[in-house]
Design an enzyme around this catalytic site. Structure first.
Site, PDB file in Angstrom:
ATOM      1  N   ASN B 395       0.809  -1.203   0.000  1.00 50.81           N
ATOM      2  CA  ASN B 395       0.000   0.000   0.000  1.00 50.81           C
ATOM      3  C   ASN B 395       0.853   1.270   0.000  1.00 50.81           C
ATOM      4  O   ASN B 395       1.000   1.921  -1.026  1.00 50.81           O
ATOM      5  CB  ASN B 395      -0.955  -0.038   1.195  1.00 50.81           C
ATOM      6  CG  ASN B 395      -2.050   1.006   1.090  1.00 50.81           C
ATOM      7  OD1 ASN B 395      -1.952   1.953   0.341  1.00 50.81           O
ATOM      8  ND2 ASN B 395      -3.106   0.824   1.858  1.00 50.81           N
ATOM      9  N   ASP B 396       1.443   1.573   1.141  1.00 49.13           N
ATOM     10  CA  ASP B 396       2.171   2.840   1.247  1.00 49.13           C
ATOM     11  C   ASP B 396       3.321   2.943   0.250  1.00 49.13           C
ATOM     12  O   ASP B 396       3.638   4.034  -0.208  1.00 49.13           O
ATOM     13  CB  ASP B 396       2.714   3.012   2.675  1.00 49.13           C
ATOM     14  CG  ASP B 396       1.590   3.144   3.682  1.00 49.13           C
ATOM     15  OD1 ASP B 396       0.499   3.602   3.275  1.00 49.13           O
ATOM     16  OD2 ASP B 396       1.789   2.786   4.848  1.00 49.13           O
ATOM     17  N   VAL B 397       3.929   1.814  -0.093  1.00 52.19           N
ATOM     18  CA  VAL B 397       5.117   1.867  -0.965  1.00 52.19           C
ATOM     19  C   VAL B 397       4.752   2.135  -2.418  1.00 52.19           C
ATOM     20  O   VAL B 397       5.625   2.291  -3.256  1.00 52.19           O
ATOM     21  CB  VAL B 397       5.947   0.567  -0.874  1.00 52.19           C
ATOM     22  CG1 VAL B 397       6.472   0.383   0.532  1.00 52.19           C
ATOM     23  CG2 VAL B 397       5.159  -0.641  -1.319  1.00 52.19           C
ATOM     24  N   SER B 436       0.642   3.166   7.402  1.00 52.72           N
ATOM     25  CA  SER B 436       0.755   4.533   7.876  1.00 52.72           C
ATOM     26  C   SER B 436      -0.611   5.140   8.162  1.00 52.72           C
ATOM     27  O   SER B 436      -0.717   6.190   8.764  1.00 52.72           O
ATOM     28  CB  SER B 436       1.459   5.381   6.821  1.00 52.72           C
ATOM     29  OG  SER B 436       0.662   5.405   5.660  1.00 52.72           O
TER      30      SER B 436
END
Lengths: 98, 474
Positions: B395-397, B436
């Site tokens: 997700n965040d990456v 996050s």
């Protein structure tokens, strides 16, 4: 004696700083795990404590528990690192078998 | 110099050399496995050297041998079992657990010598090294255990720990530990000061580690690993072992470098990791929050049809893949694609998963060829020429906010530019936020489709669909 030890500390630290430079992200986990196993070198301290304990039961017990913890760290650490690294290295071998 | 002493020095020198070569070798893919074994041999040598020296120098009592064997068996067997049983997905926790035990070991030795100075010494040097060993050892132990518990999901951060109050509490604990340390050094034997030091530094380890967000945990574990080296070096001063000092100092320094390297990979500074608290806690304010409005979702069947028509596919694995244990199913899917002549590569973000290298280990377990794993810098220019990107539980990456939105808490973190590809499929269990807690703009882009479901199940469906389309048969 103390000054000697300080030299040893200094040189050991400098060596550690120089040993690893660029590490590929792939190896971050195994390297951490391997270094962690090495930090279990406190086995030496635990052994020394047991040997010097004479027949003081508290020291013997403290030393033995400490030895157990340290060896848990060392044996577990090296084995688990090996397990991780084995997964990287067995690839080419399998390909040849095919 | 007696013969046994010379032998001891010789063995110790070889052991230090091998340990140094071991750490060095561990930082290169080719030599890593051998290096690890080399380090293990060095450790065995070091123990042998110590036993030889004491055996030659007055001998080792029979009772001591019994205790040594008991401790060795207990720790060794438990360690071996743990190392074999633990699943690859929980490597970070395992390293934390082992590390904590190393810290505990130094702590116990220092306690022993503090209580009975005849086993070590009682001069100023001994007192100071005992204090350092206890302090660092206790922080390493409690910090590592908290890190493990948080990664396992046994512990979550209490709300007050995310407020500024925690700094006050931690400073108070540090002052308490320092006061106890001074009292201990000044007065020599002092059970009260000793217990105060143990409690103070133990609580400090908890207080410092508890507020740190899970995504930053690997960095913390690496730092704690460095601490356990320092604790070992201090224990070396306590018992007067030069080998212990060298090895401890080496691990301490190398661990520090590795921590820095890991921070660089995440574009975080060590300070912000340690004192910034959980990333998620601050995310509400930035440009990140908000509801998703424009989501396209599709079935595994549609995904399979697009994949069949592709020439070049990039897989982006994340923690979701690890949790679902879907790496083997993924490998089957990519095998089918490869036999159909489709070019497959894997894009590995430096912090994909919960620990750097996590995905590499996981995919290697599923027999993915090492050459197909591409690092971020290597693969980012390739996305525009890619037909399909399959994001699996990451997700965040892959959040373009990190590049485009300077108000986002993620801003500045290096990400994979998956949105540059023609089509992006995101396999995800639901619309929940990533680690996050920040909204992912990627999911709303017109070339992105969501495939909802557990990664393993979706990949299984995908495999069936692809086979129905006639792929994977020669």
């Amino acid at each position: 004696m103390f000054i000697e030890f300080l030299w040893v500390l200094l040189l050991g630290s400098l060596l550690g700083l120089e040993l690893i430079g660029k590490v590929p992200p792939t190896l971050h986990t195994p390297l951490m795990s391997g270094a962690n196993a090495i930090s279990g070198i406190t086995v030496l301290a635990a052994l020394t404590l047991i040997i010097k304990a004479g027949d003081n039961p508290v020291l013997l017990l403290l030393g033995t528990v400490s030895l157990g913890f340290a060896l848990f760290n060392v044996i577990g650490g090296f084995l688990v690192t090996d397990r991780m690294l084995a997964m990287f290295s067995r690839k080419p071998a399998r390909k040849e078998n095919r | 110099m007696s013969a046994s002493l010379i032998l001891k020095y010789a063995i110790e020198l070889v052991a230090v050399l091998l340990l140094a070569l071991g750490i060095k070798g561990l930082s290169k893919v080719r030599s890593a496995r051998g290096a690890n074994q080399l380090a293990a041999v060095a450790m065995a040598l070091a123990v042998l050297g110590l036993l030889v020296n004491y055996a030659g120098d007055g001998g080792i009592a029979a009772t001591a041998w019994i205790w040594i064997i008991a401790g060795t068996l207990a720790g060794g067997i438990l360690g071996a079992i743990t190392a074999q049983r633990v699943p690859m997905t929980s490597m970070p926790e395992t390293v934390a657990l082992f590390n904590g035990c190393g810290g505990m070991s130094s702590l116990l030795v220092a306690l022993g010598v503090a209580l009975f100075p005849e086993a070590g010494g009682s001069d100023l040097v001994a007192e100071v090294s005992i204090v350092v060993s206890v302090f660092v050892g206790a922080i390493t132990f409690t910090g590592s255990i908290v890190a493990m518990a948080k990664l396992q999901g046994w512990l979550s951060t209490p709300a007050w720990m995310q407020s500024r109050l925690r700094h006050a509490v931690n400073i108070a604990l540090a002052v308490l530990s320092l006061a106890a340390a001074v009292k201990l050094i000044a007065s020599g034997e002092d059970a009260q000061g000793l217990s105060l030091l143990v409690i103070g530094s133990g609580l400090l380890g908890i207080g410092v580690t508890l507020p740190i967000g899970g995504a930053d945990m690997p960095v913390v574990i690496s730092l704690l690993n460095s601490y356990s080296g320092v604790a070992a070096a201090a224990a070396g001063f306590v018992v007067g072992s030069q080998l212990l000092i060298v090895a401890g100092a080496m691990v301490g320094a190398a661990g520090l470098i590795l921590t820095q390297v890991m921070c660089d990979g995440m574009n975080r500074s060590l300070g912000s990791v340690l004192f910034g608290g959980a990333l998620g806690a601050t995310s509400g304010g930035g440009g990140g929050g908000g509801e998703y409005t424009n989501i396209t979702s599709c079935s595994a069947e549609e995904c399979a049809l697009t994949l069949e028509a592709a020439e070049r596919v990039i897989i982006v694995p994340g923690y979701g893949l690890a949790v679902a244990q879907a790496q083997h199913t993924l490998r089957e899917v990519t095998r089918v694609l490869e036999t159909a002549g489709i070019d497959v590569a894997y894009a590995i973000h430096p912090v994909a998963g919960r620990m750097p290298g996590h995905m590499n280990v996981l995919l290697a377990e599923a027999d993915v060829p090492y050459e197909q794993l591409k690092e971020m810098d290597q693969i980012n220019p390739e996305f525009p020429a890619t037909d399909v990107v399959l994001v699996l539980g990451a997700n965040d990456v892959v959040n373009p906010q990190a590049k485009n939105d300077s108000s986002s808490p993620l801003y500045g973190m290096p990400v994979l530019d998956v949105q540059e590809a023609r089509t992006v499929f995101v396999v995800k269990r639901g619309m929940s936020a990533g680690y996050s807690g920040i909204k992912n703009d990627l999911f709303e882009l017109s070339n992105t489709s969501m495939v909802f479901g557990d990664a393993k199940k979706v990949l299984g469906d995908l495999l069936t669909e692809l086979k129905d389309l006639g792929l994977g048969k020669k």
